[in-house]
Design a protein around this motif. Structure first.
Motif, PDB file in Angstrom:
ATOM      1  N   ASN A  33      13.756  11.307  -2.415  1.00 22.48           N
ATOM      2  CA  ASN A  33      12.651  12.028  -1.789  1.00 22.48           C
ATOM      3  C   ASN A  33      12.007  11.050  -0.800  1.00 22.48           C
ATOM      4  N   TYR A  34      12.669  10.917   0.342  1.00 21.82           N
ATOM      5  CA  TYR A  34      12.285   9.889   1.291  1.00 21.82           C
ATOM      6  C   TYR A  34      10.952  10.169   1.982  1.00 21.82           C
ATOM      7  N   THR A  35      10.604  11.432   2.156  1.00 22.93           N
ATOM      8  CA  THR A  35       9.336  11.772   2.805  1.00 22.93           C
ATOM      9  C   THR A  35       8.162  11.299   1.957  1.00 22.93           C
ATOM     10  N   ASP A  36       8.169  11.649   0.678  1.00 24.41           N
ATOM     11  CA  ASP A  36       7.077  11.212  -0.201  1.00 24.41           C
ATOM     12  C   ASP A  36       7.103   9.704  -0.409  1.00 24.41           C
ATOM     13  N   ALA A  37       8.291   9.126  -0.453  1.00 19.88           N
ATOM     14  CA  ALA A  37       8.393   7.674  -0.595  1.00 19.88           C
ATOM     15  C   ALA A  37       7.720   6.981   0.588  1.00 19.88           C
ATOM     16  N   MET A  38       8.005   7.433   1.787  1.00 20.99           N
ATOM     17  CA  MET A  38       7.426   6.815   2.978  1.00 20.99           C
ATOM     18  C   MET A  38       5.905   6.983   2.992  1.00 20.99           C
ATOM     19  N   GLN A  39       5.417   8.147   2.588  1.00 21.96           N
ATOM     20  CA  GLN A  39       3.965   8.351   2.537  1.00 21.96           C
ATOM     21  C   GLN A  39       3.315   7.382   1.554  1.00 21.96           C
ATOM     22  N   ASP A  40       3.953   7.188   0.401  1.00 19.78           N
ATOM     23  CA  ASP A  40       3.384   6.263  -0.579  1.00 19.78           C
ATOM     24  C   ASP A  40       3.451   4.816  -0.108  1.00 19.78           C
ATOM     25  N   PHE A  41       4.546   4.436   0.536  1.00 16.19           N
ATOM     26  CA  PHE A  41       4.632   3.068   1.059  1.00 16.19           C
ATOM     27  C   PHE A  41       3.545   2.828   2.110  1.00 16.19           C
ATOM     28  N   GLU A  42       3.315   3.815   2.972  1.00  8.47           N
ATOM     29  CA  GLU A  42       2.259   3.674   3.980  1.00  8.47           C
ATOM     30  C   GLU A  42       0.886   3.547   3.326  1.00  8.47           C
ATOM     31  N   GLN A  43       0.628   4.382   2.322  1.00  7.06           N
ATOM     32  CA  GLN A  43      -0.655   4.317   1.622  1.00  7.06           C
ATOM     33  C   GLN A  43      -0.811   2.990   0.877  1.00  7.06           C
ATOM     34  N   ALA A  44       0.280   2.505   0.321  1.00 11.27           N
ATOM     35  CA  ALA A  44       0.241   1.214  -0.377  1.00 11.27           C
ATOM     36  C   ALA A  44      -0.215   0.114   0.579  1.00 11.27           C
ATOM     37  N   PHE A  45       0.356   0.073   1.750  1.00 12.50           N
ATOM     38  CA  PHE A  45       0.007  -0.992   2.684  1.00 12.50           C
ATOM     39  C   PHE A  45      -1.387  -0.810   3.269  1.00 12.50           C
ATOM     40  N   ARG A  46      -1.867   0.430   3.375  1.00 13.87           N
ATOM     41  CA  ARG A  46      -3.261   0.633   3.785  1.00 13.87           C
ATOM     42  C   ARG A  46      -4.201  -0.018   2.769  1.00 13.87           C
ATOM     43  N   ASN A  47      -3.911   0.188   1.499  1.00  9.79           N
ATOM     44  CA  ASN A  47      -4.738  -0.422   0.454  1.00  9.79           C
ATOM     45  C   ASN A  47      -4.601  -1.928   0.455  1.00  9.79           C
ATOM     46  N   TYR A  48      -3.407  -2.438   0.683  1.00 15.51           N
ATOM     47  CA  TYR A  48      -3.179  -3.877   0.713  1.00 15.51           C
ATOM     48  C   TYR A  48      -3.985  -4.528   1.831  1.00 15.51           C
ATOM     49  N   PHE A  49      -3.896  -3.964   3.020  1.00 16.67           N
ATOM     50  CA  PHE A  49      -4.572  -4.577   4.157  1.00 16.67           C
ATOM     51  C   PHE A  49      -6.080  -4.350   4.131  1.00 16.67           C
ATOM     52  N   ARG A  50      -6.528  -3.309   3.468  1.00 15.32           N
ATOM     53  CA  ARG A  50      -7.964  -3.084   3.341  1.00 15.32           C
ATOM     54  C   ARG A  50      -8.611  -4.225   2.556  1.00 15.32           C
ATOM     55  N   ARG A  51      -7.912  -4.713   1.577  1.00 17.68           N
ATOM     56  CA  ARG A  51      -8.450  -5.809   0.762  1.00 17.68           C
ATOM     57  C   ARG A  51      -8.342  -7.155   1.479  1.00 17.68           C
ATOM     58  N   ARG A  52      -7.290  -7.319   2.240  1.00 15.27           N
ATOM     59  CA  ARG A  52      -7.003  -8.614   2.855  1.00 15.27           C
ATOM     60  C   ARG A  52      -7.844  -8.899   4.102  1.00 15.27           C
ATOM     61  N   PHE A  53      -8.246  -7.853   4.809  1.00 10.75           N
ATOM     62  CA  PHE A  53      -8.931  -8.092   6.097  1.00 10.75           C
ATOM     63  C   PHE A  53     -10.295  -7.486   6.144  1.00 10.75           C
TER      64      PHE A  53
END
Length: 82
Positions: free
Chosen positions: A62-82
Motif C-alpha cells: 500500500n504505497y500511497t498510505d506508506a508515502m503519506q506516513d513517511f512524509e508525516q513522520a519526517f514532518r514530526n522529526y523536523f518539527r522537533r529538530r528545528f
C-alpha cells in the motif's frame, strides 16, 4: 486514553512488524498515533509511530498510505529538530 496504554499500542505495533503481522501493526500504531499528544515532547514518538506504520503499509504494498506516513513522520522529526 492513558499514556501507558498509548505506549503499549506503540510497542506492540512495532513488535507486530517484527513478526510480519502488518495488519495488526497498522491497527495498533494507528491507535497510538491518534492518541499521542501532538506536542514537542511527543514528536519523536510520533515520528517513530508514523514511520513504523509506513513500513507496515509498504510491506502490504500500500504505497500511497506508506508515502503519506513517511512524509508525516519526517514532518514530526523536523518539527522537533528545528
Amino acid at each position: 486514553m492513558g499514556t501507558e496504554l498509548i505506549e503499549e499500542y506503540f510497542e506492540r505495533g512495532k513488535n507486530y512488524i517484527i513478526f510480519e503481522k502488518y495488519v495488526e501493526a497498522i491497527e495498533d500504531l494507528t491507535k497510538a498515533i491518534e492518541n499521542f499528544p501532538d506536542d514537542e515532547f511527543h514528536c519523536e514518538k510520533l515520528f517513530m509511530a508514523y514511520y513504523a506504520r509506513g513500513v507496515a503499509y509498504k510491506k502490504l504494498k500500500n504505497y500511497t498510505d506508506a508515502m503519506q506516513d513517511f512524509e508525516q513522520a519526517f514532518r514530526n522529526y523536523f518539527r522537533r529538530r528545528f
